[in-house]
Design a protein around this motif. Sequence first.
Motif, PDB file in Angstrom:
ATOM      1  N   VAL A  31       0.878  -1.175   0.000  1.00  0.00           N
ATOM      2  CA  VAL A  31       0.000   0.000   0.000  1.00  0.00           C
ATOM      3  C   VAL A  31       0.914   1.223   0.000  1.00  0.00           C
ATOM      4  CG1 VAL A  31      -1.667   1.309   1.385  1.00  0.00           C
ATOM      5  CG2 VAL A  31      -1.912  -1.167   1.149  1.00  0.00           C
ATOM      6  N   ILE A  49       5.957   1.497   4.018  1.00  0.00           N
ATOM      7  CA  ILE A  49       5.554   0.105   3.814  1.00  0.00           C
ATOM      8  C   ILE A  49       6.557  -0.630   2.927  1.00  0.00           C
ATOM      9  CG2 ILE A  49       3.685  -1.407   3.006  1.00  0.00           C
ATOM     10  CD1 ILE A  49       3.052   0.330   5.515  1.00  0.00           C
ATOM     11  N   ASP A  64       0.308  -3.967   4.297  1.00  0.00           N
ATOM     12  CA  ASP A  64       0.251  -2.703   5.039  1.00  0.00           C
ATOM     13  C   ASP A  64       0.836  -2.948   6.434  1.00  0.00           C
ATOM     14  OD1 ASP A  64      -0.253  -0.039   5.448  1.00  0.00           O
ATOM     15  OD2 ASP A  64      -2.415  -0.154   5.164  1.00  0.00           O
ATOM     16  N   ASP A  65       0.925  -1.891   7.241  1.00  0.00           N
ATOM     17  CA  ASP A  65       1.500  -2.091   8.572  1.00  0.00           C
ATOM     18  C   ASP A  65       0.437  -2.415   9.627  1.00  0.00           C
ATOM     19  OD1 ASP A  65       0.431   0.449   8.418  1.00  0.00           O
ATOM     20  OD2 ASP A  65       2.270   1.506   8.965  1.00  0.00           O
ATOM     21  N   THR A  94      -8.587   1.679   4.642  1.00  0.00           N
ATOM     22  CA  THR A  94      -7.514   1.793   3.648  1.00  0.00           C
ATOM     23  C   THR A  94      -7.437   0.538   2.783  1.00  0.00           C
ATOM     24  OG1 THR A  94      -6.245   3.149   5.169  1.00  0.00           O
ATOM     25  CG2 THR A  94      -5.022   2.156   3.370  1.00  0.00           C
ATOM     26  N   LEU A  95      -7.465  -0.618   3.409  1.00  0.00           N
ATOM     27  CA  LEU A  95      -7.291  -1.858   2.658  1.00  0.00           C
ATOM     28  C   LEU A  95      -8.487  -2.162   1.752  1.00  0.00           C
ATOM     29  CD1 LEU A  95      -5.444  -3.817   5.404  1.00  0.00           C
ATOM     30  CD2 LEU A  95      -4.569  -3.411   3.104  1.00  0.00           C
ATOM     31  N   SER A 135      -5.131  -9.561   2.067  1.00  0.00           N
ATOM     32  CA  SER A 135      -4.191  -8.597   2.635  1.00  0.00           C
ATOM     33  C   SER A 135      -3.484  -9.124   3.867  1.00  0.00           C
ATOM     34  CB  SER A 135      -4.917  -7.282   2.971  1.00  0.00           C
ATOM     35  OG  SER A 135      -5.880  -7.499   3.963  1.00  0.00           O
ATOM     36  N   THR A 159      -1.294  -7.471   7.363  1.00  0.00           N
ATOM     37  CA  THR A 159      -0.762  -6.352   8.133  1.00  0.00           C
ATOM     38  C   THR A 159       0.019  -6.918   9.316  1.00  0.00           C
ATOM     39  OG1 THR A 159      -2.753  -6.190   9.518  1.00  0.00           O
ATOM     40  CG2 THR A 159      -2.695  -4.814   7.554  1.00  0.00           C
TER      41      THR A 159
END
Length: 223
Positions: free
Chosen positions: A122, A137, A191-192, A199-200, A218, A220
């Motif tokens: 991302v 990221i 992503d973190d 966001t995702l 996803s 994180t």
Amino acid sequence: MSKCLLCNSNFRRQINYEKLLSFTKIKEKYTCNFCLENFAKKSGKLCRGCSKEVKKEGLCSDCLQWQKIYGNNLLDNKSLYKYNDAFHDLMVRYKRYGDYILCHVLVELIDNLPVADYYVPVPSSPSHLERRGFDTIRSIYQNLVPLTNLLIKNDNGKAQGEKNRNERLLTKQTFLAIKKENINGKILLLDDIYTTGRTLYHARDALLEVYSNCEINSFTISR
Ligand SMILES: [Zn+2]
Ligand SMILES: [Zn+2]
């Protein structure tokens, strides 16, 4: 001897054989064991949408909200750690104060990544990239897997981290997918932190415009 990036104490490096077997790359150690113990892996029952720890089997309250919009097409998000004080402090140093070197601590924390055909980070917005001088990221995950750039992020005022919960959920779409040939199979968004999922889900929506043939999930580090 090495110096711990979090507490500055000297520590002896030990090769962790367990990690060595589960991960193909041998990772450098940047964090002492005392500091590592402050990060808490998730355990027990996890939400089947986002892997948040939950009291009873099924979906967490955030995923129930997403279900109203996306039905059964929920994002499958995997994550490893609870968002506790240690993780919060690390991210403040890394992102707010732009301490680039701490990407190595985050790399060290990731001892497991789902398998995918494409690993898509991302991206940061142009203004954040300029302010920090590095993409937060990409700087983590480029140490772990080959990355494929399929997203552009436009500027949209405040960063997600500066917003309250409601402001986050109301954020408009700012991602745009980059068209590339021959992208098929599994895409894993990286992503973190998963906070509300906003966001995702936006990132996945943007990718689906171009890559509706792909399975998109996803990962994180924290949730
Ligand atoms: Zn330490
Ligand atoms: Zn959930």
